[in-house]
Design an enzyme around this catalytic site. Structure first.
Site: not given
Length: 181
Positions: A83, A113, A140, A158
């Protein structure tokens, strides 16, 4: 070994390398082309974006806008759906299995990192691959961290932050993501 070779091997490398910078510029241009394509019914992936990806299965669809770091390390199965506003920082290999649905604003990271601040200032990082199985649903705003493997048919709620592997068929939620009881 070049920085690109080290990146693809999962070794520590400098992301400030000239060749890697050129690859990122190519990916940015492809993302821009994808974002500015005229709307079409079920337009899958712009040719420019598909060209930089490692592999793209049939009927894969990416809504714009989309951002990736390199594109070359992204491998999409068939019927994959991303999406709008998804970000894949693909310094490492990212595999997304057939039939997986990824909600808006999902972020997938491969870059790990360095912990030493001096090395981090020099752009030293390593790339940890992410594998997302088939028929996964990622809600989402979820974030999938470097090195994570998500099993087939798993569901990630989500807004979850996935820091550890997710078993096939599991449902996880929260920060950090934990299995539902």
């Amino acid at each position: 070994m070049s920085a690109r070779d080290k990146m693809q091997a999962g070794d520590w490398y400098s992301c400030l390398d000239e060749e890697l910078g050129a690859l990122r510029n190519t990916a940015r241009a492809a993302c821009h082309a994808h974002r500015t394509e005229p709307p079409q019914p079920l337009a899958a992936i712009s040719p420019a974006l598909a060209e930089v990806f490692g592999t793209v299965g049939e009927n894969a669809l990416i809504e714009a806008p989309f951002h990736c770091a390199y594109g070359i390390n992204i491998h999409l199965g068939c019927n994959v759906y991303l999406n709008a506003n998804c970000v894949i920082l693909d310094s490492g290999r990212v595999e997304i299995g057939d039939g997986t649905m990824i909600g808006p604003g999902v972020q997938i990271y491969c870059a790990d990192h360095h912990r030493d601040v001096e090395l981090r200032r020099q752009g030293i990082e390593r790339a940890l691959p992410v594998r997302i199985g088939a028929d996964v649903w990622i809600g989402g705003g979820a974030i999938v961290m470097p090195g994570v493997r998500v099993g087939d048919q798993a569901i990630i709620g989500a807004g979850s932050v996935v820091t550890k592997d997710v078993a096939a068929g599991a449902r996880v939620v929260g920060n950090p993501a934990r299995p539902l009881a």
